[in-house]
Write an enzyme that holds these catalytic residues in place. Sequence first.
Site, PDB file in Angstrom:
ATOM      1  N   LYS A 151       3.344   1.976  -3.964  1.00 54.54           N
ATOM      2  CA  LYS A 151       2.291   0.854  -4.934  1.00 54.54           C
ATOM      3  C   LYS A 151       2.832   0.606  -6.363  1.00 54.54           C
ATOM      4  O   LYS A 151       2.875  -0.483  -7.647  1.00 54.54           O
ATOM      5  CB  LYS A 151       0.944   1.473  -5.080  1.00 54.54           C
ATOM      6  CG  LYS A 151      -0.027   0.861  -4.195  1.00 54.54           C
ATOM      7  CD  LYS A 151      -1.814   1.371  -4.220  1.00 54.54           C
ATOM      8  CE  LYS A 151      -2.541   0.270  -2.829  1.00 54.54           C
ATOM      9  NZ  LYS A 151      -3.913   1.284  -3.725  1.00 54.54           N
ATOM     10  N   ASP A 169      -7.279  -3.448  -7.593  1.00 53.58           N
ATOM     11  CA  ASP A 169      -8.097  -1.867  -6.898  1.00 53.58           C
ATOM     12  C   ASP A 169      -8.942  -2.080  -8.034  1.00 53.58           C
ATOM     13  O   ASP A 169     -10.616  -1.787  -6.884  1.00 53.58           O
ATOM     14  CB  ASP A 169      -7.008  -1.160  -6.827  1.00 53.58           C
ATOM     15  CG  ASP A 169      -6.253  -1.062  -5.425  1.00 53.58           C
ATOM     16  OD1 ASP A 169      -6.483  -1.423  -4.139  1.00 53.58           O
ATOM     17  OD2 ASP A 169      -5.372  -0.183  -5.563  1.00 53.58           O
ATOM     18  N   THR A 174       0.865  -1.215   0.565  1.00 51.14           N
ATOM     19  CA  THR A 174       0.586   0.316  -0.141  1.00 51.14           C
ATOM     20  C   THR A 174       0.560   1.335   0.126  1.00 51.14           C
ATOM     21  O   THR A 174       2.262   1.339  -0.449  1.00 51.14           O
ATOM     22  CB  THR A 174      -1.102  -0.243   0.988  1.00 51.14           C
ATOM     23  OG1 THR A 174      -2.220   1.175   1.245  1.00 51.14           O
ATOM     24  CG2 THR A 174      -0.228  -0.394   2.496  1.00 51.14           C
ATOM     25  N   GLY A 234      -2.282   8.573  -9.151  1.00 49.20           N
ATOM     26  CA  GLY A 234      -1.990   6.941  -8.894  1.00 49.20           C
ATOM     27  C   GLY A 234      -3.629   6.272  -8.832  1.00 49.20           C
ATOM     28  O   GLY A 234      -3.784   5.566  -9.083  1.00 49.20           O
ATOM     29  N   LEU A 286     -13.569   6.970  -2.958  1.00 49.25           N
ATOM     30  CA  LEU A 286     -12.500   5.843  -2.284  1.00 49.25           C
ATOM     31  C   LEU A 286     -12.055   5.999  -0.828  1.00 49.25           C
ATOM     32  O   LEU A 286     -11.385   4.952  -0.572  1.00 49.25           O
ATOM     33  CB  LEU A 286     -11.273   6.388  -3.671  1.00 49.25           C
ATOM     34  CG  LEU A 286     -11.688   5.662  -5.450  1.00 49.25           C
ATOM     35  CD1 LEU A 286     -10.200   6.284  -5.905  1.00 49.25           C
ATOM     36  CD2 LEU A 286     -12.788   4.743  -5.075  1.00 49.25           C
TER      37      LEU A 286
HETATM   38  P1  ATR Z   1      -0.429   9.618  -6.140  1.00 46.90           P
HETATM   39  O1  ATR Z   1       0.757   9.454  -4.931  1.00 46.90           O
HETATM   40  O2  ATR Z   1      -1.741   8.678  -5.692  1.00 46.90           O
HETATM   41  O3  ATR Z   1      -0.088  10.404  -7.458  1.00 46.90           O
HETATM   42  P2  ATR Z   1      -0.841  12.702  -5.090  1.00 46.90           P
HETATM   43  O4  ATR Z   1      -0.042  13.076  -5.994  1.00 46.90           O
HETATM   44  O5  ATR Z   1      -1.190  12.121  -3.691  1.00 46.90           O
HETATM   45  O6  ATR Z   1      -1.167  10.909  -5.232  1.00 46.90           O
HETATM   46  O7  ATR Z   1      -2.711  12.427  -5.719  1.00 46.90           O
HETATM   47  C1  ATR Z   1      -3.727  12.488  -5.736  1.00 46.90           C
HETATM   48  C2  ATR Z   1      -4.336  13.361  -6.185  1.00 46.90           C
HETATM   49  O8  ATR Z   1      -4.987  14.183  -5.292  1.00 46.90           O
HETATM   50  C3  ATR Z   1      -4.343  14.347  -7.213  1.00 46.90           C
HETATM   51  O9  ATR Z   1      -4.992  14.099  -8.209  1.00 46.90           O
HETATM   52  C4  ATR Z   1      -3.454  15.425  -6.468  1.00 46.90           C
HETATM   53  O10 ATR Z   1      -4.080  16.947  -7.550  1.00 46.90           O
HETATM   54  P3  ATR Z   1      -3.498  17.191  -8.149  1.00 46.90           P
HETATM   55  O11 ATR Z   1      -2.565  16.421  -9.513  1.00 46.90           O
HETATM   56  O12 ATR Z   1      -3.434  19.345  -8.840  1.00 46.90           O
HETATM   57  O13 ATR Z   1      -1.901  18.173  -6.801  1.00 46.90           O
HETATM   58  C5  ATR Z   1      -4.965  15.385  -5.571  1.00 46.90           C
HETATM   59  N1  ATR Z   1      -5.742  16.502  -4.262  1.00 46.90           N
HETATM   60  C6  ATR Z   1      -4.045  16.218  -3.205  1.00 46.90           C
HETATM   61  N2  ATR Z   1      -4.384  17.129  -2.658  1.00 46.90           N
HETATM   62  C7  ATR Z   1      -5.987  17.877  -3.199  1.00 46.90           C
HETATM   63  C8  ATR Z   1      -6.339  19.522  -2.419  1.00 46.90           C
HETATM   64  N3  ATR Z   1      -5.990  19.900  -1.270  1.00 46.90           N
HETATM   65  N4  ATR Z   1      -6.771  20.374  -3.580  1.00 46.90           N
HETATM   66  C9  ATR Z   1      -6.985  19.801  -4.951  1.00 46.90           C
HETATM   67  N5  ATR Z   1      -7.034  18.493  -4.800  1.00 46.90           N
HETATM   68  C10 ATR Z   1      -5.750  18.146  -4.274  1.00 46.90           C
END
Ligand code: ATR
Length: 276
Positions: A69, A105, A65, A133, A219
């Site tokens: 991942k 998932d 997790t 992701g 999710l």
């Molecule tokens: P991962 O590792 O799964 O890619 P992540 O980079 O934290 O996780 O991104 C998860 C999603 O949540 C992204 O779409 C991120 O938006 P950005 O691409 O603009 O960064 C979104 N996200 C996280 N915090 C946010 C916030 N405060 N407002 C809007 N979107 C947010």
Amino acid sequence: MVISVDRYGVMGYPVSHSRSPVIHRLFALQTAQNMQYELLQVPPEKLESAVRQFQRTGGKGLNVTVPHKSEVARLADTLSDRARSAGAVNTLVFDNDAIFGDNTDGVGLMRDLQQNLGIQLEGINILILGAGGATRGIVQPLLAANPASLTIANRTLSRAKGLADHFGAYGPVTACRFEDDLSKTEFQLIINATSAGLKGEMPPYPEEAITASTQCYDLSYGLNPTPFSQWAATHGAARSVMGWGMLVEQAAESFNLWRGTRPDTAAVLKQLIITA
Ligand code: ATR
């Protein structure tokens, strides 16, 4: 006589909050499997050595997790098509010296939406919030169900566009920002795949995308309603559901890969929510 127990576990960082040990122990009880399931806190720099050691010491399989991942995919000798498409692995199967990487998932979400919640995906308009992701792992399975359209809205437009380009070959995907006017499309399903709620943040989600017939799915899940599920209920969604069902369904799929038997998820889901 030495009685050996097959070992499984979940690796994450942090991982103490994970419900996977409870779920897999309930599955094992229900299906009378002789196995144990451990919680393994492993920082990113120790991921490879921890996986190899678990395998060397007789481990049969792992769940992986956050934040491992995508990185763990490198350690697999073979990947399933769905893991390759998601660019992420949440399940490892150890078979002698070989490592097989899979991702359950997407199928977990599909089972929860279609079977548990009875949502018909064919021909509907779907909006996904977020382009990280989590989104990457669910776009292809959703498109395989033939929706009329799939829109990915994200704070950072370029990331949404990147995913729309990547998955465009599989179906009608478009990208936009939260601020864009979404009132022209009637969305029957909105899925929150941002990590904002986990950080206690509340993005400007597009209110006009919700109508009285919109079902909303987060999710994320928690003991109390998540910020997104609260927002959806407040704005008049037909239904607002957290991702407990996806959690149990993806676990059941991993369990089936390891043990060759599919547990009854409804019973475990009920027990999990009651005892959460
Ligand atoms: P991962 O590792 O799964 O890619 P992540 O980079 O934290 O996780 O991104 C998860 C999603 O949540 C992204 O779409 C991120 O938006 P950005 O691409 O603009 O960064 C979104 N996200 C996280 N915090 C946010 C916030 N405060 N407002 C809007 N979107 C947010």
